[in-house]
Design an enzyme around this catalytic site. Structure first.
Site, PDB file in Angstrom:
ATOM      1  N   CYS A  90       3.241 -24.531  33.906  1.00 43.65           N
ATOM      2  CA  CYS A  90       3.327 -23.713  32.643  1.00 43.65           C
ATOM      3  C   CYS A  90       4.620 -22.857  32.801  1.00 43.65           C
ATOM      4  CB  CYS A  90       2.366 -22.780  32.447  1.00 43.65           C
ATOM      5  SG  CYS A  90       2.548 -21.799  31.023  1.00 43.65           S
ATOM      6  N   ASP A 149       5.003 -19.906  31.831  1.00 46.04           N
ATOM      7  CA  ASP A 149       4.819 -18.630  31.977  1.00 46.04           C
ATOM      8  C   ASP A 149       5.712 -17.898  33.322  1.00 46.04           C
ATOM      9  OD1 ASP A 149       3.277 -16.087  33.000  1.00 46.04           O
ATOM     10  OD2 ASP A 149       1.673 -16.769  31.508  1.00 46.04           O
ATOM     11  N   ARG A 182       5.079 -15.600  35.029  1.00 43.06           N
ATOM     12  CA  ARG A 182       4.321 -15.256  36.228  1.00 43.06           C
ATOM     13  C   ARG A 182       3.842 -16.374  37.190  1.00 43.06           C
ATOM     14  NH1 ARG A 182      -0.072 -12.677  32.221  1.00 43.06           N
ATOM     15  NH2 ARG A 182       0.457 -14.616  31.450  1.00 43.06           N
ATOM     16  N   HIS A 221      -2.632 -22.454  34.979  1.00 47.46           N
ATOM     17  CA  HIS A 221      -2.909 -21.235  35.624  1.00 47.46           C
ATOM     18  C   HIS A 221      -4.157 -20.651  34.695  1.00 47.46           C
ATOM     19  CE1 HIS A 221      -0.768 -18.805  32.475  1.00 47.46           C
ATOM     20  NE2 HIS A 221      -0.027 -19.749  32.320  1.00 47.46           N
ATOM     21  N   CYS A 257      -3.876 -18.433  30.578  1.00 43.68           N
ATOM     22  CA  CYS A 257      -2.848 -19.187  30.153  1.00 43.68           C
ATOM     23  C   CYS A 257      -2.667 -18.819  28.400  1.00 43.68           C
ATOM     24  CB  CYS A 257      -2.719 -20.717  30.340  1.00 43.68           C
ATOM     25  SG  CYS A 257      -1.331 -21.384  29.405  1.00 43.68           S
TER      26      CYS A 257
HETATM   27 CO    CO Z   1       0.458 -20.657  30.499  1.00 44.00          CO
END
Ligand code: CO
Length: 214
Positions: free
Chosen positions: A42, A44, A46, A98, A101
């Site tokens: 992803c 993301d 993080r 993750h 999400c």
């Molecule tokens: Co995500």
């Protein structure tokens, strides 16, 4: 002070530290990359691929998009997979979702977010398919987390169903597609144990014969 000064300072420190550890590191990498792993994860912020699995530059070929989706019409993702498999000859594809999400959560809600809704549409389809199972989880958080796992399983299947992966197997190339999930709350990267490494593991309806031009 420039907006990016901090970043350039960080970079200088990072490059210096690696050089001190191994003065030939960047020179060697500049000549070639030979990663054994393709990471599909992803976008993301993080979920930083290399850091999570303790890999240095050169160790991981990476593709990231919102909610780690692999679509058979996505030229970008498919090109990454094709190059990684056919040219770099990676041995493992790590599909990593993750928990928590945002893309998966958005696929379960009725708000419109714009263009991204179309990108996430197949996750909404997956939610619909598994709606009864997902509803059996007590909280929205637990439901999102379960769909995050199911999404990884689906994307592992999507990668394995590509002609790219199946042709690699036909050539006798060792290639395993793994499904993993990362916890942004605890930093733990977990194997979902849904690895596919041969065409026999695919449903018959998705299995392709070797390509024979007519
Ligand atoms: Co995500």
């Amino acid at each position: 002070m420039n907006d990016l000064d901090q970043l350039f300072e960080n970079n200088a420190r990072w490059a210096k530290a690696i050089n001190e550890e191994d003065p030939t590191f960047f020179a060697k990498l500049a000549k070639q990359q030979a990663p054994e792993y393709l990471w599909i994860g992803c976008s993301d912020a993080r979920v930083p691929a290399n850091e999570i699995v303790g890999m240095l530059p050169g160790d991981l070929f990476v593709h990231r998009n919102v909610a780690n989706v692999v679509l058979h019409t996505d030229l970008n993702c498919l090109s990454v997979i094709q190059y990684a498999v056919d040219v770099l000859k990676v041995k493992h594809i790590l599909v990593t979702g993750h928990y928590g999400c945002g893309g998966v959560r958005a696929s379960m809600r009725d708000d419109q977010l714009g263009l991204i809704d179309g990108w996430l549409r197949t996750i909404r389809d997956l939610y619909y398919k598994h709606r009864d199972h997902i509803a059996s989880f007590p909280t929205e958080e637990a439901q999102v987390d379960r769909l995050c796992e199911l999404n990884v399983v689906q994307q592992v299947a999507n990668v394995s169903h590509t002609s790219i992966v199946q042709n690699a197997w036909h050539r006798g190339q060792a290639l395993a597609v793994h499904g993993c999930i990362y916890g942004i709350k605890d930093g733990i990267w977990k194997n979902l144990n849904v690895t596919i490494s041969s065409p026999e593991q695919l449903p018959a309806q998705y299995r392709l014969r070797p390509y024979r031009p007519v």
